[in-house]
Scaffold this active site. Sequence first.
Site, PDB file in Angstrom:
ATOM      1  N   GLY A  41       9.516 -29.438 -18.560  1.00 28.39           N
ATOM      2  CA  GLY A  41       9.480 -28.505 -17.440  1.00 28.39           C
ATOM      3  C   GLY A  41       9.371 -29.121 -16.060  1.00 28.39           C
ATOM      4  N   GLU A  96       2.868 -31.363 -12.739  1.00 25.41           N
ATOM      5  CA  GLU A  96       3.069 -30.343 -13.769  1.00 25.41           C
ATOM      6  C   GLU A  96       3.779 -29.137 -13.151  1.00 25.41           C
ATOM      7  OE1 GLU A  96       3.696 -29.461 -16.518  1.00 25.41           O
ATOM      8  OE2 GLU A  96       1.980 -29.347 -17.857  1.00 25.41           O
ATOM      9  N   ASP A 100      -1.324 -22.798 -17.184  1.00 26.19           N
ATOM     10  CA  ASP A 100      -1.641 -21.502 -17.795  1.00 26.19           C
ATOM     11  C   ASP A 100      -3.061 -21.598 -18.360  1.00 26.19           C
ATOM     12  OD1 ASP A 100      -1.610 -19.075 -19.066  1.00 26.19           O
ATOM     13  OD2 ASP A 100      -0.003 -19.540 -20.449  1.00 26.19           O
ATOM     14  N   LYS A 128      -1.464 -19.956 -12.872  1.00 27.09           N
ATOM     15  CA  LYS A 128      -1.622 -18.539 -13.225  1.00 27.09           C
ATOM     16  C   LYS A 128      -3.040 -18.089 -12.953  1.00 27.09           C
ATOM     17  CE  LYS A 128       1.932 -18.187 -16.717  1.00 27.09           C
ATOM     18  NZ  LYS A 128       2.284 -17.847 -18.100  1.00 27.09           N
ATOM     19  N   VAL A 150       6.971 -16.658 -16.832  1.00 29.16           N
ATOM     20  CA  VAL A 150       8.029 -16.861 -15.845  1.00 29.16           C
ATOM     21  C   VAL A 150       9.004 -17.944 -16.308  1.00 29.16           C
ATOM     22  CG1 VAL A 150       6.680 -16.095 -13.849  1.00 29.16           C
ATOM     23  CG2 VAL A 150       6.544 -18.484 -14.555  1.00 29.16           C
ATOM     24  N   ASP A 156      11.417 -22.786 -19.026  1.00 33.80           N
ATOM     25  CA  ASP A 156      12.444 -22.257 -19.936  1.00 33.80           C
ATOM     26  C   ASP A 156      11.998 -21.015 -20.686  1.00 33.80           C
ATOM     27  OD1 ASP A 156      10.539 -23.636 -21.650  1.00 33.80           O
ATOM     28  OD2 ASP A 156      12.034 -23.417 -23.224  1.00 33.80           O
TER      29      ASP A 156
HETATM   30  P1  5GP Z   1      -1.162 -24.644 -20.617  1.00 32.81           P
HETATM   31  O1  5GP Z   1      -1.545 -25.799 -21.481  1.00 32.81           O
HETATM   32  O2  5GP Z   1      -1.695 -24.758 -19.194  1.00 32.81           O
HETATM   33  O3  5GP Z   1      -1.486 -23.320 -21.224  1.00 32.81           O
HETATM   34  O4  5GP Z   1       0.403 -24.596 -20.555  1.00 32.81           O
HETATM   35  C1  5GP Z   1       1.159 -25.538 -19.896  1.00 32.81           C
HETATM   36  C2  5GP Z   1       2.581 -25.517 -20.389  1.00 32.81           C
HETATM   37  O5  5GP Z   1       2.936 -24.293 -21.047  1.00 32.81           O
HETATM   38  C3  5GP Z   1       3.509 -25.631 -19.197  1.00 32.81           C
HETATM   39  O6  5GP Z   1       3.742 -26.973 -18.859  1.00 32.81           O
HETATM   40  C4  5GP Z   1       4.736 -24.913 -19.708  1.00 32.81           C
HETATM   41  O7  5GP Z   1       5.526 -25.810 -20.439  1.00 32.81           O
HETATM   42  C5  5GP Z   1       4.199 -23.851 -20.639  1.00 32.81           C
HETATM   43  N1  5GP Z   1       4.046 -22.564 -19.950  1.00 32.81           N
HETATM   44  C6  5GP Z   1       2.898 -21.964 -19.557  1.00 32.81           C
HETATM   45  N2  5GP Z   1       3.150 -20.788 -18.939  1.00 32.81           N
HETATM   46  C7  5GP Z   1       4.498 -20.655 -18.918  1.00 32.81           C
HETATM   47  C8  5GP Z   1       5.374 -19.649 -18.387  1.00 32.81           C
HETATM   48  O8  5GP Z   1       5.000 -18.628 -17.795  1.00 32.81           O
HETATM   49  N3  5GP Z   1       6.713 -19.864 -18.571  1.00 32.81           N
HETATM   50  C9  5GP Z   1       7.211 -20.952 -19.220  1.00 32.81           C
HETATM   51  N4  5GP Z   1       8.522 -21.069 -19.346  1.00 32.81           N
HETATM   52  N5  5GP Z   1       6.400 -21.925 -19.731  1.00 32.81           N
HETATM   53  C10 5GP Z   1       5.067 -21.765 -19.568  1.00 32.81           C
END
Ligand code: 5GP
Length: 174
Positions: A41, A96, A100, A128, A150, A156
């Site tokens: 990403g 990054e 999320d 987020k 998103v 993606d």
């Molecule tokens: P976390 O570990 O913070 O929950 O998630 C990080 C990863 O989850 C991001 O680098 C991304 O690859 C994916 N991700 C989290 N939220 C979204 C979103 O809304 N859309 C997309 N396409 N990927 C997300």
Amino acid sequence: MKIGKEMISAQEIDDKLAEMGAAITADYRGKDLLLVGILKGAFVVMADLARHIDLPVEFDFMAISSYGSATKSSGVVRILKDLDQEIADRHVLIVEDIVDTGLTLQYLLKNLSVRKPASLSLAALLIKDGVERPPLDIAYEGFHIPPKFVVGYGLDLDGKYRNLPYVAEVEGVD
Ligand code: 5GP
């Protein structure tokens, strides 16, 4: 599921990256900075952010796989590609796309800090709001967005839409 309305325009993203790049340039002047992009990403953010940094930075990448469904992170992370370089005594900035649950960054910080970098900081284009996450000090933040799924600008949906030049909501995701 379908691609919904534009949430952040290409121009807004570029303006924000220019601000972040200026702050990074000021903070790391005279230091040897290594940008670490998290694939897949972050490759778009990395390319555009780096061109707003007025320093001779180096690049490296890690590829991470997070287990879970297409739209929810599970927090279980696997390294698919590690850094090419040693980072001991280097100033490292992790780039990054989106934070999320924060579990990916929490894992990466733990994993990279044991390699004894001179400093280890975080930059993220999207954060987020309204999500419970471990405390993370994100030195360079882009936009705070609602907790919606998103796509675009590197993000993606089932491998697609990473090339959208803006960030859009996806309709039909709970
Ligand atoms: P976390 O570990 O913070 O929950 O998630 C990080 C990863 O989850 C991001 O680098 C991304 O690859 C994916 N991700 C989290 N939220 C979204 C979103 O809304 N859309 C997309 N396409 N990927 C997300």
